[in-house]
Design a protein around this motif. Structure first.
Motif, short mmCIF file in Angstrom:
data_model
loop_
_atom_site.label_atom_id
_atom_site.label_comp_id
_atom_site.label_asym_id
_atom_site.label_seq_id
_atom_site.Cartn_x
_atom_site.Cartn_y
_atom_site.Cartn_z
N TYR A 170 -70.78 -86.88 -12.24
CA TYR A 170 -70.89 -87.04 -11.27
C TYR A 170 -70.48 -88.37 -10.20
CZ TYR A 170 -74.07 -90.91 -13.63
OH TYR A 170 -74.43 -92.37 -14.16
N SER B 19 -68.63 -79.48 -11.48
CA SER B 19 -68.67 -78.77 -12.87
C SER B 19 -67.15 -79.15 -13.97
CB SER B 19 -68.54 -77.22 -13.55
OG SER B 19 -68.06 -76.76 -12.28
N HIS C 207 -75.26 -76.76 -8.64
CA HIS C 207 -75.75 -77.14 -8.68
C HIS C 207 -76.32 -78.77 -7.57
CE1 HIS C 207 -74.87 -76.75 -13.21
NE2 HIS C 207 -74.06 -76.53 -12.78
#
Length: 132
Positions: free
Chosen positions: A25, A51, A59
């Motif tokens: 992230y 990912s 997401h």
């Protein structure tokens, strides 16, 4: 082209946790310029999950953006909360004005909007349904 457009002025992104080519992230800070019903500039902060495929995709990324300028000629500032999807083709998102965030003539502002665009576009469209 929409008469309501925004343009990215700058983008800084830093991995917070995870590996560069793996699941991770990141925090991104951007500056934007708006024309149309919103006239002004902003700073936005996103938290993004990758990912490992290179894009956010499934997401959606949350973000907060403070816009300084005017809405329909009324001056002040306000904060919006984003939920944005990025993929290989571009960006699509929706946002909501945070209650109580309006200042100056924008006190009491409420509303929702959308953003979108294709990577490489200079000016991208947005919508804004608002009330005071």
């Amino acid at each position: 082209m929409s008469e309501n457009t925004y343009r990215m002025i700058s983008w800084e992104e830093n991995v917070v946790s995870g590996e560069e080519n793996g699941p991770r992230y990141a925090h991104a800070r951007a500056r934007m310029a708006y024309t149309g019903v919103i006239e002004g500039e902003s700073t936005v902060d996103y938290l993004m999950f990758y990912s490992g495929a290179g894009y956010v995709g499934d997401h959606p990324s949350p973000g907060l953006e403070r816009i300084e300028g005017s809405v329909a000629g009324r001056k002040g500032s306000f904060v919006i909360r984003h939920v944005v999807d990025f993929d290989a083709t571009g960006i699509a998102g929706r946002w909501t004005v945070l209650s109580g965030s309006g200042t100056g003539e924008l006190a009491g502002l409420s509303g929702t909007g959308t953003i979108g665009g294709t990577h490489g576009e200079k000016d991208m469209p947005y919508t804004f349904d608002y009330s005071f």
